[in-house]
Design a protein around this motif. Structure first.
Motif, PDB file in Angstrom:
ATOM      1  N   ASN A  34      -5.491   0.353   9.892  1.00 20.90           N
ATOM      2  CA  ASN A  34      -4.282   0.476   9.093  1.00 20.90           C
ATOM      3  C   ASN A  34      -3.912  -0.846   8.431  1.00 20.90           C
ATOM      4  OD1 ASN A  34      -0.832   0.678   9.407  1.00 20.90           O
ATOM      5  ND2 ASN A  34      -1.955   2.185   8.224  1.00 20.90           N
ATOM      6  N   ASP A  37      -6.343  -1.293   5.598  1.00 22.00           N
ATOM      7  CA  ASP A  37      -6.044  -0.364   4.503  1.00 22.00           C
ATOM      8  C   ASP A  37      -4.840  -0.820   3.691  1.00 22.00           C
ATOM      9  OD1 ASP A  37      -8.151   1.310   5.064  1.00 22.00           O
ATOM     10  OD2 ASP A  37      -6.973   2.756   6.207  1.00 22.00           O
ATOM     11  N   SER A  38      -3.903  -1.497   4.344  1.00 23.31           N
ATOM     12  CA  SER A  38      -2.696  -1.951   3.635  1.00 23.31           C
ATOM     13  C   SER A  38      -3.016  -2.989   2.560  1.00 23.31           C
ATOM     14  CB  SER A  38      -1.679  -2.519   4.628  1.00 23.31           C
ATOM     15  OG  SER A  38      -2.126  -3.761   5.165  1.00 23.31           O
TER      16      SER A  38
END
Length: 303
Positions: A34, A37-38
């Motif tokens: 995550n 992905d940010s």
């Protein structure tokens, strides 16, 4: 490109933030992914000027009858297929207007044919089969920026006068040297080393979504933020067409159902019929006079 040079690509580099991936708990893995992905949206933001150039060139050519082609291998080809296949139901485009060409053909969408990407000649020949010309835009998609198949396609497209775009995830990508416009979106090393179906693919999907959506907005297929050219071909899309009609004209459920049916489920036509009190044929004529641009047609009726 030799093996040593391949290892120097950012997309093939090891990510220092995920070296403990195999010892992490499920939540630990998810948090790492995550966080990585940010970073994708920020990387896409850096290439928006190049994306905008691609959009403007595509709009200009499509107004002259041109087409948009996505060309790639593996995940890159599949992303192209996904975006192209959604244009007809979302914007009522013809299947020819936005097309995807994939190394290994349509069968490679379902089952990987990894060796197909190495054939530059096949990319050259496959794009030649659709006879590109100076009204067309061809986007070669490759995370590494060195995949022979889309490079071959861009070479042939360029020779035919098409506007060519290279979409990659490495700086100074090889494919960029064969394109009129290069979009090098640098998302950094993948969580799983070399697995460009992750951040690289996410970035490319975001960019293709931006391109197709923005092009269709500028071609008059969107009113406000509503898909007024939706192809109402099933129950869900017919309900959506009715909801769009209600939102724009503020009619009730019963009248919306009657209007959309009488307009052959063409949302823009139904809107013109209601707002300007026109027959179906006359509404179609007015929209045609303004090349399908609902806002322009609407303004012309109430000047």
């Amino acid at each position: 490109m030799g093996e040593d040079k391949l290892k120097t690509l950012i997309t093939e580099s090891r990510n220092p933030h995920s070296t403990t991936l195999d010892t992490e708990s499920t939540m630990g893995m998810l948090e790492i992914m995550n966080r990585e992905d940010s970073k994708v949206a920020a990387a896409v933001e850096q290439v928006l000027p190049q994306v905008a150039t691609t959009i403007d060139e595509t709009v200009k050519r499509m107004k002259e009858g041109g087409r948009l082609f996505y060309v790639g291998a593996g995940t890159s080809g599949r992303i192209g297929y996904i975006d192209a296949s959604e244009c007809p139901p979302t914007f009522m485009t013809s299947p020819e207007q936005v097309q995807a060409i994939m190394a290994g053909g349509g069968e490679a969408f379902r089952q990987a044919k990894e060796n197909a990407e190495d054939d530059e000649g096949a990319g050259y020949e496959d794009i030649a089969e659709v006879s590109p010309d100076d009204r067309d835009v061809v986007i070669g998609i490759t995370a590494s920026g060195r995949t022979p198949y889309p490079i071959g396609a861009l070479k042939r497209a360029g020779e035919a006068g098409a506007y060519t775009v290279a979409l990659s995830c490495n700086p100074d990508a090889v494919i960029s040297t064969h394109a009129d416009c290069s979009i090098e979106v640098i998302v950094g090393p993948e969580v799983l080393t070399g697995s460009t179906r992750l951040k690289s693919a996410t970035a490319h999907k975001m960019i293709l979504n931006m391109i197709s959506t923005s092009v269709m907005v500028q071609l008059g297929k969107v009113y406000e933020n509503l898909m007024v050219d939706v192809h109402a071909s099933n129950y869900k899309l017919r309900k959506r067409a009715g909801s769009i009609l209600k939102a724009i004209t503020e009619v009730g459920e019963e009248e919306a159902s009657r209007l959309i049916e009488s307009a052959n489920y063409e949302v823009k036509t139904a809107i013109m019929m209601k707002k300007a009190d026109l027959s179906y044929d006359r509404a179609k004529e007015v929209l045609s006079a303004y090349e399908g641009y609902l806002r322009k047609a609407e303004e012309s009726m109430f000047q």
